[in-house]
Design a protein around this motif. Structure first.
Motif, PDB file in Angstrom:
ATOM      1  N   SER A 122       0.836  -1.205   0.000  1.00 52.83           N
ATOM      2  CA  SER A 122       0.000   0.000   0.000  1.00 52.83           C
ATOM      3  C   SER A 122       0.872   1.256   0.000  1.00 52.83           C
ATOM      4  CB  SER A 122      -0.929   0.026   1.211  1.00 52.83           C
ATOM      5  OG  SER A 122      -1.854  -1.021   1.145  1.00 52.83           O
ATOM      6  N   ALA A 123       1.893   1.262   0.845  1.00 52.80           N
ATOM      7  CA  ALA A 123       2.794   2.410   0.924  1.00 52.80           C
ATOM      8  C   ALA A 123       3.513   2.628  -0.414  1.00 52.80           C
ATOM      9  CB  ALA A 123       3.803   2.222   2.052  1.00 52.80           C
ATOM     10  N   ILE A 124       3.989   1.544  -1.012  1.00 49.90           N
ATOM     11  CA  ILE A 124       4.678   1.660  -2.307  1.00 49.90           C
ATOM     12  C   ILE A 124       3.703   2.158  -3.375  1.00 49.90           C
ATOM     13  CG2 ILE A 124       5.772   0.325  -4.166  1.00 49.90           C
ATOM     14  CD1 ILE A 124       7.018  -1.427  -1.904  1.00 49.90           C
ATOM     15  N   GLY A 125       2.495   1.605  -3.400  1.00 52.92           N
ATOM     16  CA  GLY A 125       1.490   2.027  -4.370  1.00 52.92           C
ATOM     17  C   GLY A 125       1.146   3.496  -4.240  1.00 52.92           C
ATOM     18  N   PHE A 126       0.917   3.954  -3.004  1.00 53.74           N
ATOM     19  CA  PHE A 126       0.610   5.370  -2.801  1.00 53.74           C
ATOM     20  C   PHE A 126       1.798   6.259  -3.135  1.00 53.74           C
ATOM     21  CE2 PHE A 126      -2.890   3.824  -0.012  1.00 53.74           C
ATOM     22  CZ  PHE A 126      -3.926   4.469  -0.679  1.00 53.74           C
ATOM     23  N   TYR A 127       3.009   5.791  -2.864  1.00 60.47           N
ATOM     24  CA  TYR A 127       4.202   6.567  -3.187  1.00 60.47           C
ATOM     25  C   TYR A 127       4.280   6.827  -4.688  1.00 60.47           C
ATOM     26  CZ  TYR A 127       9.107   7.767  -3.894  1.00 60.47           C
ATOM     27  OH  TYR A 127      10.266   8.385  -4.277  1.00 60.47           O
ATOM     28  N   PHE A 128       4.040   5.785  -5.491  1.00 57.88           N
ATOM     29  CA  PHE A 128       4.130   5.948  -6.934  1.00 57.88           C
ATOM     30  C   PHE A 128       2.898   6.631  -7.524  1.00 57.88           C
ATOM     31  CE2 PHE A 128       7.360   2.580  -6.451  1.00 57.88           C
ATOM     32  CZ  PHE A 128       8.414   3.241  -7.047  1.00 57.88           C
ATOM     33  N   ALA A 129       1.756   6.521  -6.885  1.00 54.88           N
ATOM     34  CA  ALA A 129       0.525   7.154  -7.387  1.00 54.88           C
ATOM     35  C   ALA A 129       0.436   8.624  -6.976  1.00 54.88           C
ATOM     36  CB  ALA A 129      -0.694   6.401  -6.878  1.00 54.88           C
ATOM     37  N   ALA A 130       1.128   9.015  -5.923  1.00 50.77           N
ATOM     38  CA  ALA A 130       1.024  10.380  -5.395  1.00 50.77           C
ATOM     39  C   ALA A 130       1.303  11.462  -6.436  1.00 50.77           C
ATOM     40  CB  ALA A 130       1.939  10.557  -4.181  1.00 50.77           C
ATOM     41  N   PRO A 131       2.335  11.340  -7.277  1.00 45.34           N
ATOM     42  CA  PRO A 131       2.554  12.392  -8.288  1.00 45.34           C
ATOM     43  C   PRO A 131       1.365  12.555  -9.248  1.00 45.34           C
ATOM     44  CG  PRO A 131       4.512  11.025  -8.093  1.00 45.34           C
ATOM     45  CD  PRO A 131       3.435  10.363  -7.281  1.00 45.34           C
ATOM     46  N   THR A 132       0.742  11.453  -9.622  1.00 41.37           N
ATOM     47  CA  THR A 132      -0.426  11.521 -10.506  1.00 41.37           C
ATOM     48  C   THR A 132      -1.587  12.199  -9.801  1.00 41.37           C
ATOM     49  OG1 THR A 132       0.284   9.502 -11.607  1.00 41.37           O
ATOM     50  CG2 THR A 132      -2.015  10.152 -11.901  1.00 41.37           C
TER      51      THR A 132
END
Length: 172
Positions: A122-132
């Protein structure tokens, strides 16, 4: 077409979203009937139960509100004004965070490895999705005619020529 996120499709989507989340939260307690003994033996299951207990009445209130709004044909502008209050925002966020965390702790009840794997992914997913997500928020701020409501999957756009482009949820 008015320049806001609320319309009858948005209200209908929210009604079904909150009703679905209410059913999901209620189903937890039906399943718990067969595993009641485990409740006293598992801290993670106890925390999950408390969090679902918070979410259940909040989703009931939100679903009931949207059902009453739809049945009474209240204008979307009035509903938007009512739902943009601080208390409505806190209630909605509390309900969603509670059910999310309840699910996380339910996973932890069954497996600590799955619990930490879920948190990590979840943390990795949110980290990569945050810029979008940040780009979407910025686009919404810069273009006054572009409004997006991620929860209801509703996008309205009115271009400078007055042409309306509308997307109101997935058809399938």
């Amino acid at each position: 077409m008015s320049n806001n996120n609320f319309n009858t499709n948005t209200l209908r989507h929210l009604k079904w979203l909150y009703s679905g989340m209410l059913g999901f939260s209620a189903s937890y307690f039906l399943v718990l009937l067969s595993g009641y003994v485990q409740l006293s033996e598992s801290k993670m299951l106890t925390i999950s139960t408390i969090l679902f207990s918070i979410a259940l009445p909040l989703f009931f209130i939100l679903a009931l509100f949207h059902i009453l709004v739809e049945e009474s044909n209240t204008s979307p502008e009035i509903v938007q004004a009512l739902t943009e209050t601080s208390i409505a925002d806190k209630m909605t966020k509390t309900a969603f965070y509670s059910v999310f965390l309840a699910f996380v702790f339910l996973i932890g009840h069954y497996s600590e490895v799955a619990f930490f794997t879920f948190l990590t992914s979840s943390a990795i997913g949110f980290y990569f999705a945050a810029p979008t997500f940040r780009k979407l928020v910025e686009a919404n701020k810069q273009e006054p005619n572009f409004n997006m409501n991620l929860i209801s999957f509703s996008i309205d756009y009115v271009d400078t020529n007055g042409m309306n482009i509308q997307y109101h949820g997935h058809k399938y």
